[in-house]
Design an enzyme around this catalytic site. Structure first.
Site, short mmCIF file in Angstrom:
data_model
loop_
_atom_site.label_atom_id
_atom_site.label_comp_id
_atom_site.label_asym_id
_atom_site.label_seq_id
_atom_site.Cartn_x
_atom_site.Cartn_y
_atom_site.Cartn_z
N GLY A 1 0.81 -1.22 0.00
CA GLY A 1 0.00 0.00 0.00
C GLY A 1 0.83 1.26 0.00
N HIS A 2 1.95 1.25 0.71
CA HIS A 2 2.85 2.39 0.75
C HIS A 2 4.25 1.90 0.41
CE1 HIS A 2 4.97 5.99 1.71
NE2 HIS A 2 3.98 6.56 2.36
N GLU B 1 3.97 18.23 0.37
CA GLU B 1 4.47 17.62 1.60
C GLU B 1 6.00 17.60 1.63
OE1 GLU B 1 4.27 13.31 3.91
OE2 GLU B 1 2.72 13.82 2.45
N GLU C 1 -3.09 13.82 -0.86
CA GLU C 1 -1.69 14.07 -0.53
C GLU C 1 -0.80 13.88 -1.75
OE1 GLU C 1 -0.82 13.10 3.97
OE2 GLU C 1 -1.62 11.31 3.00
N HIS D 1 -0.74 9.46 -4.60
CA HIS D 1 -0.02 9.93 -3.42
C HIS D 1 1.44 10.22 -3.78
CE1 HIS D 1 1.80 9.68 0.61
NE2 HIS D 1 0.59 9.86 1.12
N CYS E 1 5.88 11.67 10.01
CA CYS E 1 6.91 11.20 9.07
C CYS E 1 7.91 12.30 8.71
CB CYS E 1 6.26 10.65 7.81
SG CYS E 1 5.03 11.76 7.07
N CYS E 2 7.46 13.55 8.63
CA CYS E 2 8.31 14.61 8.09
C CYS E 2 9.51 14.98 8.96
CB CYS E 2 7.47 15.86 7.80
SG CYS E 2 6.27 15.60 6.47
N CYS F 1 7.91 15.41 2.93
CA CYS F 1 8.41 14.07 2.58
C CYS F 1 8.45 13.86 1.06
CB CYS F 1 7.54 13.00 3.22
SG CYS F 1 7.81 12.79 4.99
#
Length: 656
Positions: A203-204, A336, A320, A268, A404-405, A338
């Site tokens: 998924g990611h 973002e 996102e 994304h 996360c960032c 990231c």
């Protein structure tokens, strides 16, 4: 003897001999010098790395260990404490990213106490790992029976960050404990998934690029094969068991088409960057032209139609990520942090594969603007999204629920050494202009390199090139697009029509001839110990314009000097930034300036300042001097108005 030793290391596995295997296919033009071999001495970057080591990483540790339950989850899973899982299912990844940042920091800023803290975390992580190699506190503490049943729940994403942290920590310290944990996790995953086993569409994306790093460290080809297989799973309608509504839109996770057939950027932004970084890594090691064709085409779609002037990507907050071509709003940009970090990763790989400087031009744009904006000058606050215009409502945050960032920008900056130099048998690449020193192993002999510069404020580079004895090889210095007159590849942004001065190149203070090849100044000659290559780039102020399709920038102009994009902030201009007009004939001059304790080159312009008169029926227009500052420095003096793109005429201007 050396060949026999190296061959035996390959047979036994590189870890036994302390060697990291760097395989390279015919597709790859050069490989990078590892961060651990580069000492950064730069007046711009060195203080920032020190700040990350002494401020940002302690913030990450405090948030991870004290203010949030991330470490507590590992303590519970390790049997050290009683309790239940708390947090979000991907929170383990923040622990791993912080450990990766710590690993890089220990090379840049040795700290025994920090290393002890990392080892304590690693002990907990190792104790939390299950006997079969599985590691994920969300599932092991709550739903052990549901492991690997939901492709959207980041089990493999967390595992990928575990692997990246483990490789970095081993590289920095030589300690194997976390690496052994990562190997056991990778072997566990490999036992379940792959050809003839279960399907898995992550998924990611993240595990793909991490497995390539693990292959390079261990020389175990099954990890490279597994990364390749994960890429091949996409676009085959194999995703099952998802719970996230967004995952049902296959474009969201770049699953609409097989990777080799993808031509457009979708979904994304961070997931896309990690996917394409992994695909580029696999292409570099397998020589797979299918990946390369897709990567080049998708890259053009990003840079030609979907990238901000700052190198940021992902305009839409709803997913996102990406929406439609040329949809690049300023005030509600998502962008973002990231995603900008991911742009650095991906463009580094594309540069290595092609030897083309245009990828490093984009990397530099993202690094100095889109990514660096994500961390405050003090190192203790962060942006998740990075707007290009603000009415004063945006403010940096101490932390985020989805965090996360902070650790992502920390690990990027601490690993800056990875992005400066490259090499092959007979050439040295100078990609980023950072005061630093290293030793580069060419085929004939090792060459010591030391770069001195005041970049990005000044454009002169003194590159000391010192082989042990006279040798013929090429030094390739990137010739930035902002010097040659190309704002970005593809023409999404362009400079005004003014003539641009060329670079000046000399060796030992004497002019030399050079070739211009793929965006690099190539000086191919016999080099001797103590030689000094000097390259001087003109630091002109550029006016930047967008293509007409970018409606948000109609009749607007942005300012750039060197690699830095500028903005106008209220803190420098009587509290206002939305009431300024920069006519085409307005003069703009550079000057020394300071934002808090950060010395910068500011820009001073003769602008038209609009003021609503009492009663609200009339507007007064005055010519005033206004100050523009580097975009990465804004919002460090409190919330306030800001604009990157300034109107050139008094039309549709908001001055409230």
């Amino acid at each position: 003897m050396l060949f026999t030793f190296y061959r035996n290391c390959l047979i036994a596995g590189s870890l036994l001999c302390g060697i990291t295997v760097q395989a390279q296919s015919a597709l790859q033009k050069y490989q990078v010098v590892n961060f651990s071999k580069v000492k950064i001495t730069d007046d711009f970057w060195r203080p920032k790395l020190e700040k990350v080591s002494t401020v940002t990483i302690p913030v990450c540790i405090d948030q991870t260990e004290v203010k949030t339950p991330r470490i507590r989850n590992f303590e519970i899973a390790a049997g050290k404490k009683q309790g239940k899982f708390q947090g979000i299912f991907y929170d383990d990844s923040d622990v791993f990213k912080a450990l990766e940042a710590i690993a890089y920091s220990l090379k840049n800023h040795p700290d025994a106490a920090l290393e002890k803290k990392a080892d304590e975390w690693i002990d907990l992580i190792a104790a939390a790992q299950l006997p079969d190699g599985y590691l994920n506190t969300y599932y092991s503490l709550q739903f052990p029976e549901k492991r690997w049943t939901d492709m959207s729940m980041h089990e493999d994403y967390n595992g990928g960050h575990l692997i990246e942290a483990a490789v970095a920590y081993y590289d920095a310290t030589g300690k194997r404990k976390l690496l052994n944990v990562a190997i056991r996790f990778a072997d566990h995953f490999d036992s379940l998934f792959g050809p003839g086993k279960r399907d898995w569409v992550t998924g990611h994306q993240e595990l793909e690029l991490a497995l390539v790093k693990l292959y390079k460290t261990t020389s175990q080809k099954r990890y490279l094969n597994l990364a390749d297989w994960l890429l091949s799973e996409r676009g085959q309608k194999k995703a099952v068991g998802y719970t996230w509504t967004d995952w049902k839109d296959t474009a969201y996770a770049q699953d609409s088409k097989p990777v080799k057939e993808q031509r457009e950027i979708t979904g994304h932004a961070v997931r896309a960057m990690y996917l394409y970084t992994g695909a580029a890594d696999v292409a570099a090691l397998t020589g797979d032209e299918g990946y390369m064709h897709a990567m080049k085409t998708v890259w053009e779609d990003v840079v030609y139609r979907n990238m901000y002037i700052t190198g940021g990507i992902g305009s839409s907050g709803s997913n996102e990520g990406f929406s439609i071509d040329y949809d690049l709003p300023n005030e509600n940009a998502y962008c973002e942090t990231c995603a900008s970090v991911g742009m650095v990763f991906w463009n580094q790989r594309m540069g290595m594969l092609t030897g083309d400087a245009k990828y490093i031009d984009v990397l530099e744009k993202s690094l100095y603007n889109g990514a660096l904006d994500g961390i405050s000058l003090a190192g203790n606050q962060f942006f998740y999204g990075n707007v290009l215009a603000s009415n004063g409502k945006q403010a940096r945050r101490d932390w985020f629920g989805t965090a996360c960032c902070p650790s992502n920008i920390a690990r990027l900056l601490e690993s800056l050494g990875n992005y400066i130099y490259g090499y092959n048998d007979n050439s040295i690449w100078v990609n980023l202009f950072v005061g630093s020193q290293t030793a580069i192993p060419l085929k004939e002999q090792e060459v010591n390199i030391r770069t001195q510069t005041n970049y990005p404020w000044e454009g002169t580079l003194d590159i000391h090139v010192s082989p042990k004895k006279k040798t013929v090889f090429a030094v390739r210095v990137r010739y930035p697009g902002w010097v040659s007159g190309e704002a970005v590849p593809g023409g999404l942004y362009t400079y005004d029509a003014a003539q641009h001065a060329a670079a000046v190149v000399s060796v030992n203070n004497r002019s030399v001839t050079y070739q211009l090849e793929n965006g690099y100044l190539v000086i191919d000659r016999e080099w001797a110990p103590g030689d000094k290559l000097t390259v001087s780039f003109p630091m002109e102020i550029r006016r930047v314009y967008s293509r007409e399709e970018v409606k948000a920038n109609k009749e607007r102009v942005a300012l750039q000097r060197g690699p830095l994009v500028y903005c106008v902030e209220g803190a420098d201009n009587e509290g206002r930034a939305m009431n300024l007009v920069l006519p085409k004939n307005a003069s703009v001059q550079s000057m020394p300036y300071q934002v808090l304790a950060e010395p910068v080159i500011g820009l001073q312009a003769e602008a038209t300042v609009l003021t609503v008169l009492p009663g609200g029926d009339n507007i007064k227009a005055e010519r005033k001097k206004v100050i523009a500052i580097p975009y990465y420095t804004w919002n460090n003096r409190g919330a306030g108005q800001m604009q990157v793109w300034l109107p050139q005429r008094i039309i549709d201007i908001k001055i409230n």
